[in-house]
Write an enzyme that holds these catalytic residues in place. Structure first.
Site, mmCIF file in Angstrom:
data_model
loop_
_atom_site.group_PDB
_atom_site.id
_atom_site.type_symbol
_atom_site.label_atom_id
_atom_site.label_comp_id
_atom_site.label_asym_id
_atom_site.label_seq_id
_atom_site.Cartn_x
_atom_site.Cartn_y
_atom_site.Cartn_z
ATOM 1 N N GLY A 43 8.094 -1.998 5.884
ATOM 2 C CA GLY A 43 7.134 -1.219 6.659
ATOM 3 C C GLY A 43 6.189 -2.110 7.435
ATOM 4 O O GLY A 43 6.256 -3.341 7.369
ATOM 5 N N GLN A 44 5.275 -1.490 8.178
ATOM 6 C CA GLN A 44 4.339 -2.246 9.011
ATOM 7 C C GLN A 44 3.571 -3.285 8.203
ATOM 8 O O GLN A 44 3.544 -4.467 8.542
ATOM 9 C CB GLN A 44 3.319 -1.295 9.666
ATOM 10 C CG GLN A 44 3.802 -0.542 10.861
ATOM 11 C CD GLN A 44 2.644 0.051 11.652
ATOM 12 O OE1 GLN A 44 2.189 -0.518 12.632
ATOM 13 N NE2 GLN A 44 2.156 1.197 11.214
ATOM 14 N N ILE A 71 10.675 3.343 -5.758
ATOM 15 C CA ILE A 71 9.499 3.379 -6.628
ATOM 16 C C ILE A 71 9.311 4.731 -7.309
ATOM 17 O O ILE A 71 8.545 4.837 -8.266
ATOM 18 C CB ILE A 71 8.215 2.990 -5.871
ATOM 19 C CG1 ILE A 71 7.880 3.991 -4.757
ATOM 20 C CG2 ILE A 71 8.323 1.574 -5.327
ATOM 21 C CD1 ILE A 71 6.504 3.783 -4.141
ATOM 22 N N TYR A 114 5.218 7.336 2.133
ATOM 23 C CA TYR A 114 5.675 8.333 3.107
ATOM 24 C C TYR A 114 4.538 8.519 4.094
ATOM 25 O O TYR A 114 3.413 8.848 3.706
ATOM 26 C CB TYR A 114 5.981 9.631 2.371
ATOM 27 C CG TYR A 114 6.516 10.761 3.225
ATOM 28 C CD1 TYR A 114 7.840 11.170 3.093
ATOM 29 C CD2 TYR A 114 5.701 11.439 4.117
ATOM 30 C CE1 TYR A 114 8.331 12.231 3.852
ATOM 31 C CE2 TYR A 114 6.187 12.481 4.882
ATOM 32 C CZ TYR A 114 7.509 12.875 4.747
ATOM 33 O OH TYR A 114 7.984 13.921 5.507
ATOM 34 N N TYR A 121 -0.071 15.375 3.454
ATOM 35 C CA TYR A 121 -0.042 13.912 3.361
ATOM 36 C C TYR A 121 -1.297 13.394 2.668
ATOM 37 O O TYR A 121 -1.218 12.594 1.725
ATOM 38 C CB TYR A 121 0.082 13.307 4.760
ATOM 39 C CG TYR A 121 -0.169 11.825 4.810
ATOM 40 C CD1 TYR A 121 0.775 10.926 4.331
ATOM 41 C CD2 TYR A 121 -1.362 11.313 5.330
ATOM 42 C CE1 TYR A 121 0.545 9.564 4.374
ATOM 43 C CE2 TYR A 121 -1.597 9.952 5.371
ATOM 44 C CZ TYR A 121 -0.648 9.083 4.895
ATOM 45 O OH TYR A 121 -0.887 7.732 4.926
ATOM 46 N N LYS A 171 -1.592 11.439 -0.976
ATOM 47 C CA LYS A 171 -2.200 10.112 -1.077
ATOM 48 C C LYS A 171 -3.371 10.123 -2.049
ATOM 49 O O LYS A 171 -3.545 9.181 -2.836
ATOM 50 C CB LYS A 171 -2.654 9.636 0.297
ATOM 51 C CG LYS A 171 -1.528 9.294 1.252
ATOM 52 C CD LYS A 171 -0.698 8.106 0.790
ATOM 53 C CE LYS A 171 -1.412 6.797 0.903
ATOM 54 N NZ LYS A 171 -0.558 5.643 0.543
ATOM 55 N N TRP A 231 -5.573 4.613 11.022
ATOM 56 C CA TRP A 231 -5.004 4.449 12.370
ATOM 57 C C TRP A 231 -4.295 3.098 12.516
ATOM 58 O O TRP A 231 -4.566 2.320 13.425
ATOM 59 C CB TRP A 231 -6.097 4.614 13.422
ATOM 60 C CG TRP A 231 -6.738 5.959 13.475
ATOM 61 C CD1 TRP A 231 -6.795 6.896 12.482
ATOM 62 C CD2 TRP A 231 -7.457 6.527 14.577
ATOM 63 N NE1 TRP A 231 -7.490 8.003 12.899
ATOM 64 C CE2 TRP A 231 -7.919 7.814 14.174
ATOM 65 C CE3 TRP A 231 -7.774 6.085 15.856
ATOM 66 C CZ2 TRP A 231 -8.655 8.651 15.007
ATOM 67 C CZ3 TRP A 231 -8.518 6.912 16.694
ATOM 68 C CH2 TRP A 231 -8.941 8.190 16.263
#
Length: 294
Positions: free
Chosen positions: A10-11, A37, A61, A125, A129, A150
């Site tokens: 991922g990023q 995971i 996600y 979402y 989280k 962001w």
């Protein structure tokens, strides 16, 4: 020091692997299909085999709109998964750094959120989280949860890359102007995470808990997009001549977003000496890197 990074493709995970070398850390990255995971035996096997000094969970996600229809998938990745990692880390006395989000807040404030503000997510979402944060803190004392916002970078899809692509295609872009937050360059976040890892390595006292980290300053998605187009014009043939502001109601999105989700980063500064860079400064560097790699 050996660091295990989940979500390594991922990023943030990708950037952590790249940046960790300059800190002198040995890093091992895992992602699907190497590790799932959400399956505890998978997590136990990997962590037991690696025996890292720290686990950084950058997996998750992140499709905010799709999460409204895929709540079970979102919950598994963003709550069950982090809980599994925390439980295994607790059994082996391994500290964990977990990445969270500004979307745990409802956006009703008009000043930056602190770590002590009450969470009240308004979309699936954010709820997953928030529950993931609790799943970590409930079972593992040696945890650090970093809320960020962001996020964008040179790897993977993100808002900056979308605006760059559209900027080469369209003369007019319509972008929401009534949602406020703080853009965060993933390289800056990676440096913050690795700085905290150094403190953990050096046993720097009672540092466990929740911290905010994002770019310095507050803007809207519209203001962010305008700056992207402005900077991109230095490197690309940009077709866009107008970034038109629109309201959230005019932009069809399945999930609601907080109208204000800027984060107060003073605690992370006091505890670790980490200072956020102005988001405009980091964006300039990011666009230069993205365009040079295009």
């Amino acid at each position: 020091m050996k660091i295990l990074i989940t979500g390594s493709q991922g990023q943030l995970g990708w950037e952590l692997l790249r940046e960790a070398k300059s800190y002198g850390f040995e890093t091992i990255g895992f992602d699907l299909p190497q590790i799932d995971i959400t399956i505890k035996p998978d997590v136990e096997k990997v962590i037991n085999n690696i025996r890292p000094d720290i686990v950084i969970n950058a997996a998750g996600y992140t499709n905010v709109d799709r999460a409204e229809d895929e709540r079970e998938v979102c919950f598994a990745a963003n709550c069950t998964g982090p809980g599994n990692i925390a439980a295994v880390c607790n059994n082996l006395d391994i500290p964990m750094i977990h990445i969270s989000t500004d979307y745990v807040f409802d956006g009703r404030k008009n000043t930056p959120y602190t770590e002590k503000d009450i969470i009240s997510p308004i979309n699936a979402y954010g709820k997953c989280k928030a529950e993931g944060d609790n799943a970590v803190s409930d079972v593992l004392q040696k945890h650090i949860i970093i809320r960020t916002s962001w996020l964008y970078g040179i790897h993977c899809n993100n808002f900056v890359k979308t605006i760059l692509r559209l900027g080469k295609e369209k003369e007019v872009l319509e972008v929401v102007s009534d949602q406020y937050g703080s853009p965060t360059f993933v390289t800056d976040l990676a440096d913050a995470v690795l700085t905290i890892s150094s403190h953990i390595k050096n046993n720097s006292g009672d540092i466990w808990g929740i911290y905010n980290y994002c770019g310095a300053g507050v803007t809207t998605w519209h203001g962010f997009a305008e700056k992207i187009i402005e900077e991109a014009g230095k490197y690309l043939d940009i077709k866009t001549i107008l970034v038109k502001p629109i309201t959230s109601k005019e932009y069809p999105a399945k999930a609601g977003r907080p109208s204000y989700s800027a984060l107060d980063c003073s605690l992370i500064n006091r505890q670790f000496g980490i200072v956020s860079k102005p988001w405009q400064e980091s964006l300039k560097m990011a666009i230069k890197l993205i365009c040079s790699n295009a």
